[in-house]
Design an enzyme around this catalytic site. Structure first.
Site, PDB file in Angstrom:
ATOM      1  N   CYS A  98       0.822  -1.209   0.000  1.00 60.30           N
ATOM      2  CA  CYS A  98       0.000   0.000   0.000  1.00 60.30           C
ATOM      3  C   CYS A  98       0.862   1.269   0.000  1.00 60.30           C
ATOM      4  CB  CYS A  98      -0.914  -0.007   1.226  1.00 60.30           C
ATOM      5  SG  CYS A  98      -1.861   1.511   1.447  1.00 60.30           S
ATOM      6  N   ASP A 144      -1.509  16.812  -0.971  1.00 62.75           N
ATOM      7  CA  ASP A 144      -1.692  16.017  -2.181  1.00 62.75           C
ATOM      8  C   ASP A 144      -0.618  16.393  -3.206  1.00 62.75           C
ATOM      9  OD1 ASP A 144      -2.902  15.220  -4.885  1.00 62.75           O
ATOM     10  OD2 ASP A 144      -4.403  14.436  -3.488  1.00 62.75           O
ATOM     11  N   HIS A 199      -6.620   2.541   0.557  1.00 64.10           N
ATOM     12  CA  HIS A 199      -6.350   2.835   1.969  1.00 64.10           C
ATOM     13  C   HIS A 199      -7.271   4.003   2.300  1.00 64.10           C
ATOM     14  CE1 HIS A 199      -3.270   3.137   5.397  1.00 64.10           C
ATOM     15  NE2 HIS A 199      -4.109   4.144   5.630  1.00 64.10           N
ATOM     16  N   HIS A 233      -8.865   7.237   3.053  1.00 60.08           N
ATOM     17  CA  HIS A 233      -8.290   8.579   3.084  1.00 60.08           C
ATOM     18  C   HIS A 233      -9.366   9.609   2.788  1.00 60.08           C
ATOM     19  CE1 HIS A 233      -7.818   7.226  -1.128  1.00 60.08           C
ATOM     20  NE2 HIS A 233      -7.819   8.511  -1.489  1.00 60.08           N
TER      21      HIS A 233
END
Length: 136
Positions: A11, A37, A120, A122
């Site tokens: 991951c 990001d 995952h 988020h």
């Protein structure tokens, strides 16, 4: 403590939490990690993730005991992990206050059709511009 949490070795976000992949950290505590990001869609765009591997909102369940780093040592599906989501939202609220955001959007994509590219859990936090609706 975080090195003991349940991780998926494949991951991307687990590797970021472990420090194996660099990120531009916004915040970190025992349960979650926030970072900017790499492809921002707003002037302010960061993600907040649990440190333990949870695939998506679809894997969030309530459990009999409070969710802590210690309870996350085994698979997060069996320990009850809903409390970490509440904690993440409290962290989001505080970070947005600290960044001077009065208006912002929080997004979580669940599954391929919704655009979840990293499996995952988020939450994208976007702010600093007008948001349109519908979003997609």
């Amino acid at each position: 403590m975080s090195q003991m949490l349940h991780r998926d070795p494949e991951c991307l976000f687990c590797k970021i939490v472990a420090g194996d992949i660099p990120s531009n950290k916004v915040y970190e505590d025992e349960l979650c990690y926030a970072f900017y990001d790499i492809d921002p869609q707003a002037p302010i765009h960061f993600l907040v993730i649990p440190k333990t591997h949870i695939g998506s909102v679809a894997e969030v369940i309530e459990g009999p005991a409070p969710y802590t780093a210690e309870s996350a040592l085994s698979s997060p599906i069996t320990t009850g992990n809903a409390a970490v989501v509440g904690h993440i939202f409290a962290v989001i609220a505080q970070l947005c206050k600290d960044l001077g955001l009065e208006s912002y959007r929080v997004v979580s994509n669940i599954g391929d059709q919704a655009g979840q590219s990293v499996k995952h859990l988020h939450f994208h936090v976007l702010g600093g511009r007008d948001m349109t609706w519908p979003p997609g």
